[in-house]
Design an enzyme around this catalytic site. Structure first.
Site, PDB file in Angstrom:
ATOM      1  N   GLN A  91      35.361  35.734  41.679  1.00 24.79           N
ATOM      2  CA  GLN A  91      35.959  35.834  40.350  1.00 24.79           C
ATOM      3  C   GLN A  91      34.991  36.481  39.368  1.00 24.79           C
ATOM      4  O   GLN A  91      33.907  35.965  39.108  1.00 24.79           O
ATOM      5  CB  GLN A  91      36.375  34.458  39.825  1.00 24.79           C
ATOM      6  CG  GLN A  91      37.053  34.541  38.458  1.00 24.79           C
ATOM      7  CD  GLN A  91      37.567  33.209  37.967  1.00 24.79           C
ATOM      8  OE1 GLN A  91      37.692  32.253  38.740  1.00 24.79           O
ATOM      9  NE2 GLN A  91      37.864  33.122  36.678  1.00 24.79           N
ATOM     10  N   CYS A  97      41.145  32.046  36.726  1.00 25.90           N
ATOM     11  CA  CYS A  97      41.051  31.269  37.971  1.00 25.90           C
ATOM     12  C   CYS A  97      42.435  30.959  38.533  1.00 25.90           C
ATOM     13  O   CYS A  97      42.599  30.835  39.751  1.00 25.90           O
ATOM     14  CB  CYS A  97      40.241  30.001  37.766  1.00 25.90           C
ATOM     15  SG  CYS A  97      40.781  28.965  36.396  1.00 25.90           S
ATOM     16  N   HIS A 172      40.123  24.139  35.836  1.00 27.34           N
ATOM     17  CA  HIS A 172      39.809  25.158  36.834  1.00 27.34           C
ATOM     18  C   HIS A 172      40.779  25.039  38.005  1.00 27.34           C
ATOM     19  O   HIS A 172      41.255  23.951  38.325  1.00 27.34           O
ATOM     20  CB  HIS A 172      38.380  24.967  37.328  1.00 27.34           C
ATOM     21  CG  HIS A 172      37.883  26.073  38.204  1.00 27.34           C
ATOM     22  ND1 HIS A 172      37.786  27.375  37.786  1.00 27.34           N
ATOM     23  CD2 HIS A 172      37.462  26.062  39.502  1.00 27.34           C
ATOM     24  CE1 HIS A 172      37.328  28.127  38.773  1.00 27.34           C
ATOM     25  NE2 HIS A 172      37.128  27.359  39.826  1.00 27.34           N
ATOM     26  N   ASP A 189      37.597  29.255  46.118  1.00 27.37           N
ATOM     27  CA  ASP A 189      37.296  29.188  44.688  1.00 27.37           C
ATOM     28  C   ASP A 189      36.471  30.413  44.360  1.00 27.37           C
ATOM     29  O   ASP A 189      35.363  30.590  44.874  1.00 27.37           O
ATOM     30  CB  ASP A 189      36.516  27.898  44.402  1.00 27.37           C
ATOM     31  CG  ASP A 189      36.126  27.737  42.935  1.00 27.37           C
ATOM     32  OD1 ASP A 189      36.280  28.697  42.154  1.00 27.37           O
ATOM     33  OD2 ASP A 189      35.663  26.638  42.570  1.00 27.37           O
TER      34      ASP A 189
END
Length: 242
Positions: A91, A97, A172, A189
């Site tokens: 990211q 996110c 998140h 993630d």
């Protein structure tokens, strides 16, 4: 670890209606849909079979400290190509996110079979899969179609969005998927150093809301002093769509 962010988006609301409109704009088949997961303790009420799960969690001090400790000993991921166990995106867009979680959900497992040819997502994956993480990040940043689709949906939902895309938000998104290669459950993630193999091997009959996966997700909730601010969505086959 988080950043450095080179671009800034307004955040998405963790709302299946918002995510469903975005996933179809990007090119997922109408056969896929996100649904809320309202319980982790009553399997009969879970949306099944779950092709991917998105967990939305508060970015508390407990969460940040645990993440920093876990990531400190992990090497940076540099995988690429068709041999990857999972498709992962680093990211580099702030407050995106939710978008990265959606991309992870659609790019892995059996969900990847429902990406329509010639769509925004199909073209992005054709560009990104042969590349390493840095080039993938750049491709996502450079996609005006992706940015426009995200911006249209960030304005929807019931939650207030920040006035400035550079403002931080206190939640998140992370995604759990099943690898098409080794059958393991992976935590994806974009703010981590790479994909995380949870060590959970899913059988052909198990989905991403199997008992072992549920135990893992419960662990995130139970580590916080108060189980508030969490939300869970599952990506499933749309009922009644052949």
């Amino acid at each position: 670890m988080p950043g450095p962010y080179r671009k800034h988006f307004l955040p998405l609301e963790s709302n299946p209606e918002v995510f469903n409109e975005l996933l179809h704009r990007l090119g997922a088949s109408p056969k896929l849909t996100f649904q809320d997961v309202f319980t982790l303790d009553e399997p009969e009420f879970l949306p099944r079979p779950a092709l991917a799960v998105i967990l939305v969690l508060p970015t508390t001090k407990t969460y940040e400290a645990r993440k920093t400790a876990l990531e400190s000993s992990r090497p940076d991921y540099n995988g690429s190509g068709d041999g990857e166990l999972v498709v992962w995106f680093r990211q580099t867009i702030n407050n995106a996110c939710g978008l990265y979680a959606l991309l992870h959900a659609l790019s892995n497992g059996s969900a990847s079979k429902f990406i329509e040819s010639g769509s925004i997502l199909a073209r992005l994956l054709q560009t990104c899969i042969p590349c390493g993480p840095d080039q993938r990040s750049q491709a996502l940043e450079n996609s005006l179609e992706l940015e426009e689709a995200h911006a249209a949906l960030a304005a929807k939902g019931d939650s207030l969005v920040p006035d400035n895309a550079e403002d931080d938000v206190d939640f998140h998104y992370i995604c759990f998927v099943r690898s098409n290669v080794d059958g393991h459950l992976y935590e994806l993630d974009g703010d981590c150093k790479g994909p995380i193999d949870t060590g959970i091997a899913l059988s052909a009959e198990e989905d991403v809301l199997s008992q072992q996966a549920l135990g893992l997700i419960r662990g995130y909730v139970e580590q916080e002093e108060e189980s508030i601010g969490f939300n869970i969505m599952a990506l499933v086959r749309t009922a009644g769509v052949s």
